[in-house]
Design a protein around this motif. Sequence first.
Motif, short mmCIF file in Angstrom:
data_model
loop_
_atom_site.label_atom_id
_atom_site.label_comp_id
_atom_site.label_asym_id
_atom_site.label_seq_id
_atom_site.Cartn_x
_atom_site.Cartn_y
_atom_site.Cartn_z
N THR A 244 0.89 -1.21 0.01
CA THR A 244 0.00 -0.06 0.01
C THR A 244 0.81 1.29 -0.08
N GLN A 245 2.21 1.19 0.21
CA GLN A 245 3.19 2.15 0.03
C GLN A 245 4.42 2.09 -0.40
N GLU A 246 4.08 1.28 -1.71
CA GLU A 246 5.10 0.99 -2.30
C GLU A 246 5.48 1.80 -3.91
N TYR A 247 4.34 2.73 -3.98
CA TYR A 247 4.56 3.62 -5.24
C TYR A 247 5.16 4.93 -5.05
N ASP A 248 5.29 5.72 -6.37
CA ASP A 248 5.85 6.98 -6.16
C ASP A 248 5.04 7.80 -6.98
N VAL A 249 4.95 9.20 -6.56
CA VAL A 249 4.51 10.12 -7.53
C VAL A 249 5.39 10.88 -8.18
N ARG A 250 5.45 10.91 -9.55
CA ARG A 250 6.28 11.49 -10.18
C ARG A 250 5.56 12.46 -10.98
N ASP B 95 5.60 14.54 -13.68
CA ASP B 95 5.43 14.47 -15.34
C ASP B 95 4.61 13.39 -15.62
N VAL B 96 4.68 12.19 -15.09
CA VAL B 96 4.14 11.06 -15.23
C VAL B 96 2.56 11.11 -14.82
N PHE B 97 2.33 11.61 -13.74
CA PHE B 97 1.03 11.64 -12.82
C PHE B 97 0.36 12.80 -13.88
N VAL B 98 0.88 13.85 -14.09
CA VAL B 98 0.15 14.89 -14.93
C VAL B 98 -0.32 14.28 -16.35
N LYS B 99 0.67 13.68 -16.98
CA LYS B 99 0.44 12.88 -18.33
C LYS B 99 -0.74 11.89 -18.05
N ARG B 100 -0.90 11.25 -17.23
CA ARG B 100 -2.02 10.34 -16.83
C ARG B 100 -3.34 10.95 -16.56
N LEU B 101 -3.16 12.02 -16.04
CA LEU B 101 -4.52 12.84 -15.71
C LEU B 101 -4.91 13.32 -16.85
N ALA B 102 -4.17 13.79 -17.81
CA ALA B 102 -4.42 14.20 -19.03
C ALA B 102 -5.09 13.18 -19.96
N GLU B 103 -4.55 12.01 -19.98
CA GLU B 103 -5.16 10.96 -20.80
C GLU B 103 -6.29 10.54 -20.59
N SER B 104 -6.54 10.55 -19.29
CA SER B 104 -7.92 9.96 -18.69
C SER B 104 -8.97 11.15 -18.43
N TYR B 105 -8.48 12.22 -18.18
CA TYR B 105 -9.45 13.46 -17.55
C TYR B 105 -9.64 14.68 -18.55
N GLY B 106 -8.50 14.72 -19.38
CA GLY B 106 -8.39 15.95 -20.38
C GLY B 106 -7.08 16.72 -19.69
N ASP B 107 -6.86 17.82 -20.84
CA ASP B 107 -5.77 18.69 -20.51
C ASP B 107 -6.11 19.63 -19.57
N ALA B 108 -7.21 20.05 -19.22
CA ALA B 108 -7.69 21.17 -18.29
C ALA B 108 -7.28 20.57 -16.91
N ALA B 109 -7.76 19.23 -16.53
CA ALA B 109 -7.46 18.56 -15.32
C ALA B 109 -6.18 18.49 -14.98
N GLN C 130 -3.72 20.53 -16.25
CA GLN C 130 -3.11 22.10 -15.87
C GLN C 130 -3.57 22.53 -14.64
N ASP C 131 -4.94 22.11 -13.93
CA ASP C 131 -5.30 22.54 -12.84
C ASP C 131 -4.13 21.84 -11.61
N VAL C 132 -3.96 20.49 -11.98
CA VAL C 132 -3.33 19.89 -10.64
C VAL C 132 -1.74 20.20 -10.85
N ARG C 133 -1.01 20.33 -12.04
CA ARG C 133 0.11 20.36 -12.18
C ARG C 133 0.97 21.37 -11.25
N PRO C 134 0.60 22.47 -11.01
CA PRO C 134 1.20 23.63 -10.17
C PRO C 134 1.11 22.87 -8.74
N HIS C 135 0.30 22.18 -8.34
CA HIS C 135 0.35 21.68 -6.64
C HIS C 135 1.23 20.61 -6.46
N LEU C 136 1.73 19.97 -7.53
CA LEU C 136 2.73 18.85 -7.40
C LEU C 136 3.99 19.16 -7.31
N VAL C 137 4.73 18.34 -6.41
CA VAL C 137 6.26 18.81 -6.25
C VAL C 137 7.05 18.04 -7.17
#
Length: 325
Positions: free
Chosen positions: A293-299, A301-315, A317-324
């Motif tokens: 349950t704790q063996e994953y990493d949030v990267r 660029d990858v996270f933002v790319k998958r968000l865009a693929e599933s929910y669109g570019d607007a999603a 763009q909204d999330v990207r500024p908040h990710l480290v």
Amino acid sequence: MKIAVTGSIATDHLMSFPGRFADQLIADQLHKVSLSFLVDDLVLRRGGVAANIAFGMGQLGLSPILLGAVGADFADYRSWLERHGVDCDSVHVSEVAHTARFVCTTDTDMCQIASFYAGAMSEARNIELGPVADRLGGLDLVLVSANDPEAMIRHSAECRDRGYAFVADPSQQLARMDGDDVVALIDGAEYLMTNEYEKSLLQSKVGLTDAQLLERVKVRVTTLGKDGVEIVTRDGESLRVPIVRDARAVDPTGVGDGFRAGFFAALSWGLGLERAAQVGSLLAALVLETVGTQEYDVRRDVFVKRLAESYGDAAAQDVRPHLVP
């Protein structure tokens, strides 16, 4: 945003059965079932609902406050969580009991049979939220997740008494609670978190319709497995968010915890309910795609790319500024 996450902190013992539980169960013999499954492997992982949620929030750049009870064997686990951004200074350490244990076997259909040993978790009922708020200069949100049932009810009551916004997340502890306990847990919550089955079980215990449930909680969030998540608010807003595209199912343990971490992280960023559900769904997919349950990493660029693929570019763009980065 100061978010306290209350709930279980445990070690997960995860096993895989190379078959289907359903093939071993005889319908007219379930009243005297006695089965032993030869498993392929045994993996020990860090777990517990509260620790999983807090870890996920840490992966998204938050500094959640973990609240729960553990044994003296928690030292290595504490170090791991603190390295991943979790505040463990308010965790209660038992002088007599071990940290809780979760033992789970998963079959090829992703069905699970599990047991949970509470251990030190039973001492969570002694934890007060007030001193934690004093240490931090207040609390913006308290997640009341699966824990010692008395602790869960006490935390909800203290939130109401002190005016802390809270989330009622009864999860597997619904089986241990009667209707009065459930009402004491959820009454006045900002959010009620359940899966589809838990929602039905909760309503059968308290005798409330969907409309009556929303008289007691402001927002109902119901995860629907492969069908995504449904969110309904007291104000009449209703929306459905689908699951992430192309998620690879490896181990379902802790997927709901990942969703909660992403959902409330996004809300803490000031994003709306739809974006929160999308972030939660993607974090849940990352958990699903790993063993443990704790063996994953949030990267980012990858996270933002998958968000865009599933929910669109607007999603994205909204999330990207908040990710480290």
